[in-house]
Design an enzyme around this catalytic site. Structure first.
Site, mmCIF file in Angstrom:
data_model
loop_
_atom_site.group_PDB
_atom_site.id
_atom_site.type_symbol
_atom_site.label_atom_id
_atom_site.label_comp_id
_atom_site.label_asym_id
_atom_site.label_seq_id
_atom_site.Cartn_x
_atom_site.Cartn_y
_atom_site.Cartn_z
ATOM 1 C CE LYS A 1 -6.497 -8.223 -2.419
ATOM 2 N NZ LYS A 1 -7.849 -8.152 -1.859
ATOM 3 C CE LYS B 1 -4.506 -1.130 0.288
ATOM 4 N NZ LYS B 1 -4.860 -2.413 0.850
ATOM 5 C CE LYS C 1 -14.169 -3.469 -0.549
ATOM 6 N NZ LYS C 1 -13.157 -3.014 0.383
HETATM 7 P P1 ATP Z 1 -9.158 -2.648 -0.890
HETATM 8 O O1 ATP Z 1 -8.592 -2.662 -2.280
HETATM 9 O O2 ATP Z 1 -9.808 -1.358 -0.508
HETATM 10 O O3 ATP Z 1 -8.193 -3.160 0.152
HETATM 11 P P2 ATP Z 1 -10.386 -5.234 -1.000
HETATM 12 O O4 ATP Z 1 -11.121 -5.613 -2.209
HETATM 13 O O5 ATP Z 1 -9.034 -5.812 -0.775
HETATM 14 O O6 ATP Z 1 -10.384 -3.650 -0.952
HETATM 15 P P3 ATP Z 1 -11.073 -5.361 1.807
HETATM 16 O O7 ATP Z 1 -12.140 -4.453 2.317
HETATM 17 O O8 ATP Z 1 -9.640 -5.006 2.041
HETATM 18 O O9 ATP Z 1 -11.334 -5.567 0.230
HETATM 19 O O10 ATP Z 1 -11.306 -6.811 2.359
HETATM 20 C C1 ATP Z 1 -12.592 -7.257 2.786
HETATM 21 C C2 ATP Z 1 -12.569 -8.762 2.933
HETATM 22 O O11 ATP Z 1 -12.560 -9.364 1.639
HETATM 23 C C3 ATP Z 1 -11.343 -9.303 3.676
HETATM 24 O O12 ATP Z 1 -11.760 -10.397 4.456
HETATM 25 C C4 ATP Z 1 -10.444 -9.762 2.558
HETATM 26 O O13 ATP Z 1 -9.577 -10.802 2.973
HETATM 27 C C5 ATP Z 1 -11.462 -10.266 1.553
HETATM 28 N N1 ATP Z 1 -10.951 -10.188 0.177
HETATM 29 C C6 ATP Z 1 -10.582 -9.063 -0.482
HETATM 30 N N2 ATP Z 1 -10.198 -9.367 -1.730
HETATM 31 C C7 ATP Z 1 -10.306 -10.720 -1.863
HETATM 32 C C8 ATP Z 1 -10.068 -11.654 -2.918
HETATM 33 N N3 ATP Z 1 -9.635 -11.248 -4.109
HETATM 34 N N4 ATP Z 1 -10.301 -12.970 -2.684
HETATM 35 C C9 ATP Z 1 -10.755 -13.398 -1.474
HETATM 36 N N5 ATP Z 1 -11.010 -12.576 -0.442
HETATM 37 C C10 ATP Z 1 -10.796 -11.252 -0.619
HETATM 38 MG MG MG Z 2 -7.844 -5.107 0.919
#
Ligand code: ATP
Ligand code: MG
Length: 330
Positions: free
Chosen positions: A201, A116, A204
């Site tokens: 991965k 990050k 969001k």
């Molecule tokens: P950001 O990019 O803002 O970090 P993110 O998509 O990684 O967003 P988070 O809010 O950080 O989402 O994570 C929310 C939940 O979703 C956590 O439990 C995280 O482990 C899970 N998660 C996020 N991305 C994935 C993925 N690609 N596969 C499985 N689990 C995921």
């Molecule tokens: Mg995340």
């Protein structure tokens, strides 16, 4: 098992959740709710501020939309507590106390911090709060003294620090205020870390997601442009399904994925056909959630969040009182 409490959350960096969030975490929340666990489903707006502090109003608007996705996915607010992190002030208070007793070295080693940090660019832009991300996450968890925390694989390093902070707190202040909690990460590797449309991965903050609330046409458009085997230019070229985003989604959602993978490898199916079939199964899977989401309006979600904040505060305030007592803060 006496304690059946579960805590988990999602950052409100975007108004919508994606199928990776669902597979990694939310799907487990719904299962655990059905098994009778006491679910605390948090929207982590303070965590979103670590990278989006300039857009605080957007973070807050997003939080409401994410709560709607929880309901759409099957979280029932009469059984589970749905709340926004910043509505429960104890998160901020305990974060300050934990930040006093967490060694800097523990935080600097965290892989997600390094990533990050690089994403944010110049060091002058990188906020102090970003380094403390796992401390705040530890607070989120420990305030509710949960039995377990259902999250995707990327969260494992943060969960480890959380249990270390719990042990350190108990030792420093001579009281067993916190107990270790379980990590609940899906066993299926595809679910634990779902690849995005570009095979990074799914996240969001990257533009590589299929959102739970995308329309069927948006889903079709996205899958049409998804990353496949780069050397498979025509139907007869052999594919490598392990490295192809479309094949990864087929594996998760299509009952005959093994046959589809074999045909891809053997060059008897083209990427267009896989994309078409993938779109069908993904849209089929998401249809009930999309229907349910349409039924949740703004007023309903505000009521749910108000009730959630009240129920979460009851638990958080009781833990905070124990913390102050253990530390002798009068
Ligand atoms: P950001 O990019 O803002 O970090 P993110 O998509 O990684 O967003 P988070 O809010 O950080 O989402 O994570 C929310 C939940 O979703 C956590 O439990 C995280 O482990 C899970 N998660 C996020 N991305 C994935 C993925 N690609 N596969 C499985 N689990 C995921
Ligand atoms: Mg995340």
């Amino acid at each position: 098992m006496t304690n059946k409490r579960i805590l988990s959350g999602m950052r409100s960096t975007n108004p919508r959740l994606h199928i990776g969030n669902y597979e990694g975490a939310l799907r487990n929340w719904v299962d655990l709710q059905a098994q009778g666990f006491d679910m605390f489903c948090m929207v982590a707006d303070l965590h979103a501020l670590t990278t989006m502090y300039e857009n605080s109003r957007e973070v807050s608007d997003n939080a409401r939309e994410i709560a709607k996705d929880y309901i759409a996915a099957g979280i029932d607010p009469s059984k589970s507590v749905v709340f926004i992190q910043s509505h429960v002030r104890e998160h901020s208070e305990l974060h300050l106390l934990f930040s006093m007793m967490t060694p800097l070295g523990w935080l600097e080693r965290v892989p997600t911090y390094k990533e990050k940090k690089d994403d944010m660019g110049a060091a002058e832009r990188e906020p102090y709060g970003l380094l403390g991300y796992p401390v705040l996450q530890t607070v989120d968890i420990l305030l509710y003294k949960p039995y377990g925390v259902p999250v995707g694989r990327d969260q494992a390093p943060h969960l480890e620090i959380g249990n270390d902070i719990a042990i350190r707190f108990n030792r420093l202040y001579g009281k067993e205020v916190f107990q270790p909690y379980k990590y609940m990460i899906p066993e299926d590797e595809n679910r634990a870390k779902l690849p995005g449309l570009d095979m990074r991965k799914m996240s969001k903050s990257y533009d590589n997601c299929i959102y739970l609330s995308d329309s069927e046409d948006e889903t079709a458009e996205k899958i049409k442009k998804a990353f496949t085997t780069p050397t498979k230019l025509k139907k007869t070229d052999p594919g490598i399904p392990e490295g192809c985003a479309v094949c990864q989604y087929l594996k998760l959602y299509s009952p005959n994925w093994e046959e589809q993978w074999q045909e891809d490898r053997d060059g008897i199916r083209g990427c267009m056909q896989s994309k078409k079939e993938c779109t069908e199964v993904v849209n089929e899977y998401l249809r009930p959630m999309r229907e349910r989401r349409k039924a949740v309006d703004d007023a309903t979600i505000e009521d749910i969040l108000e009730d959630g904040a009240r129920r979460a505060t009851e638990v958080a305030a009781a833990t905070m009182a124990e913390v102050r007592e253990a530390m002798g803060l009068r």
